[in-house]
Write an enzyme that holds these catalytic residues in place. Structure first.
Site, PDB file in Angstrom:
ATOM      1  N   TYR A   1       1.278  -1.213  -0.006  1.00 20.16           N
ATOM      2  CA  TYR A   1       0.153  -0.042  -0.024  1.00 20.16           C
ATOM      3  C   TYR A   1       0.861   1.271   0.070  1.00 20.16           C
ATOM      4  O   TYR A   1       1.781   1.230   1.195  1.00 20.16           O
ATOM      5  CB  TYR A   1      -0.834   0.292   1.014  1.00 20.16           C
ATOM      6  CG  TYR A   1      -2.127   1.266   1.443  1.00 20.16           C
ATOM      7  CD1 TYR A   1      -3.297   1.558   0.969  1.00 20.16           C
ATOM      8  CD2 TYR A   1      -1.312   2.435   1.310  1.00 20.16           C
ATOM      9  CE1 TYR A   1      -4.121   2.592   0.564  1.00 20.16           C
ATOM     10  CE2 TYR A   1      -1.950   3.626   2.005  1.00 20.16           C
ATOM     11  CZ  TYR A   1      -3.370   3.430   1.922  1.00 20.16           C
ATOM     12  OH  TYR A   1      -3.746   4.878   1.390  1.00 20.16           O
TER      13      TYR A   1
ATOM     14  N   GLU B   1      -3.756   7.704  -3.380  1.00 21.32           N
ATOM     15  CA  GLU B   1      -3.094   6.830  -3.339  1.00 21.32           C
ATOM     16  C   GLU B   1      -3.240   5.279  -4.294  1.00 21.32           C
ATOM     17  O   GLU B   1      -3.989   5.266  -5.071  1.00 21.32           O
ATOM     18  CB  GLU B   1      -4.192   5.492  -1.589  1.00 21.32           C
ATOM     19  CG  GLU B   1      -5.303   4.919  -2.175  1.00 21.32           C
ATOM     20  CD  GLU B   1      -5.997   4.166  -1.442  1.00 21.32           C
ATOM     21  OE1 GLU B   1      -5.932   5.124   0.097  1.00 21.32           O
ATOM     22  OE2 GLU B   1      -7.331   4.112  -0.702  1.00 21.32           O
TER      23      GLU B   1
END
Ligand code: GDP
Ligand code: MN
Length: 381
Positions: free
Chosen positions: A101, A189
């Site tokens: 991530y 993101e």
């Protein structure tokens, strides 16, 4: 404003982030044609402004163009978190060796963009944050200097032990930071950031939230708005120049000023209710704004009571009263309304309202309690 995965990927790709080829389809036919052009296994991905599409069945692998058509037919028109899927991204499939991530959020406390990276990527970063926070590295960035090379390497090494992969990741961090700053993001993101079977670091998903206040000076970003993908009531409100956010509760709130709107929502919660929306009709409230506000609030079937809370300064409360009278003549209300107003021209407003069969008070506490009781089906306190 949110933009779609494919739009965020276009921005990142231009900055050099490795991203598999893909195109947008609005029909199963188009999906099949794109899969044929790509010429390998593909992933068909719902383009909606919601996370967790994978879990909701909105991300599907397809081995053949025929299968891409079938998966697109199943996903197009599907509902994900109340939003209808109008488009799918058909993109070359990757073989995943690991999922990480990488994200940047704007942290209001430190007033800095903060990187958050984790080798435990994939679906649920909130879960990682709650159960294994040590697997997340948070790194605030001083915008005077930007992301320094040593910081980028630190982020890279937090994800990968291998030097080549850490270097590749650190380059992606730089590109993500550039995208964040250039596009006026409040969030950017990549989840998952994968290593594929060949050892390449690749962005498989991308998400960007843009600060609405940045849009005026970034017409190329503002042009990415997709109204068909937004909450219809929010689109309606924006076009009527109202600040409106739909929420989950049943007390429809119509307030002037963002601060009072926040205080009203707090008080609704304090008395055990749940606001159905945030709505700020703004400083100068001509009757037309009130008419639009009531139309938008009453079009939400979960609203069981309406609460007007008006503090008249520049806003004239008689304007608001006239707006309420006009709006309810046009569209008679099906749910009870509680009106609190005080301030400029209060006496005139009260007179207008009582002549038209409405009762109103100047006491905020009392009005909120009453609205909550009406919404929950109990007796007014
Ligand atoms: P989200 O659920 O809305 O965040 O959508 P993602 O694009 O992140 O996809 C969800 C999950 O689908 C990913 O975490 C992957 O596990 C899987 N996935 C997405 N793209 C691919 C791909 O190209 N190959 C494989 N094998 N899995 C994929
Ligand atoms: Mn994702």
């Amino acid at each position: 404003m949110n933009i779609h995965e494919y739009q965020a990927k276009d921005i990142l790709r231009k900055l050099g982030v490795p991203i598999p080829a893909g195109e947008i389809a609005t029909t199963p036919d188009e999906a099949e044609a794109i899969a044929r052009r790509i010429g390998s296994e593909v992933v068909v991905k719902a383009q909606v402004h919601a996370g967790g599409r994978g879990k909701a069945g909105g991300v599907k692998l397809a081995k053949t163009p025929q299968e891409a058509r079938e998966k697109a037919a199943a996903i197009l028109g599907m509902q994900i978190k109340g939003l209808t899927v109008m488009k799918v991204l058909v993109t070359a499939a990757s073989e995943i060796a690991s999922e990480a991530y990488a994200g940047i959020i704007l942290d209001r406390a430190t007033k800095k963009p903060v990187f958050m990276v984790s080798p435990a990527g994939g679906i649920d970063i909130e879960e990682v944050a709650a159960t294994t926070p040590e697997k997340i590295l948070k790194l605030p960035i001083d915008t005077r200097f930007g992301l320094m090379p040593f910081q980028a390497m630190r982020l890279g090494f937090f994800l990968y032990d291998d030097l080549a992969k850490a270097r590749a990741a650190s380059k992606i961090m730089q590109q993500l930071y550039t995208a964040f700053m250039q596009s006026g993001c409040s969030l950017a993101e990549i989840n998952p950031l994968i290593v594929d079977k060949a050892g390449q670091v690749i962005a498989l998903d991308a998400k960007m939230g843009i600060d609405d206040n940045e849009l005026d000076r970034r017409p190329e970003i503002a042009a990415l708005r997709d109204e068909t993908a937004e909450e219809p009531s929010e689109v309606d409100a924006r076009n009527a120049n109202l600040t409106f956010i739909k929420l989950e509760g049943n007390v429809g709130c119509c307030v002037n000023g963002a601060g009072l709107a926040m205080a009203t929502m707090d008080l609704v919660k304090y008395y055990g209710g749940e606001p159905a929306n945030f709505l700020d009709i703004g400083g100068s409230s001509n009757p037309e704004k009130v008419v639009n506000a009531l139309r938008i609030i009453t079009s939400d079937p979960s609203v069981k009571a309406i609460l007007f809370n008006i503090f008249g300064g520049i806003t004239r409360t008689d304007d608001v009263a006239n707006g309420i009278v006009t709006a309810t003549k046009m569209n008679p209300l099906k749910v009870p309304i509680v009106i609190r107003l005080t301030g400029t021209n209060e006496e005139i407003a009260m007179k207008i309202l009582s002549e038209n069969g409405f009762s109103a008070s100047s006491d905020m506490d009392e009005a909120v309690k009453k609205a909550v009781a009406l919404a929950t089906g109990g007796q007014a306190a």
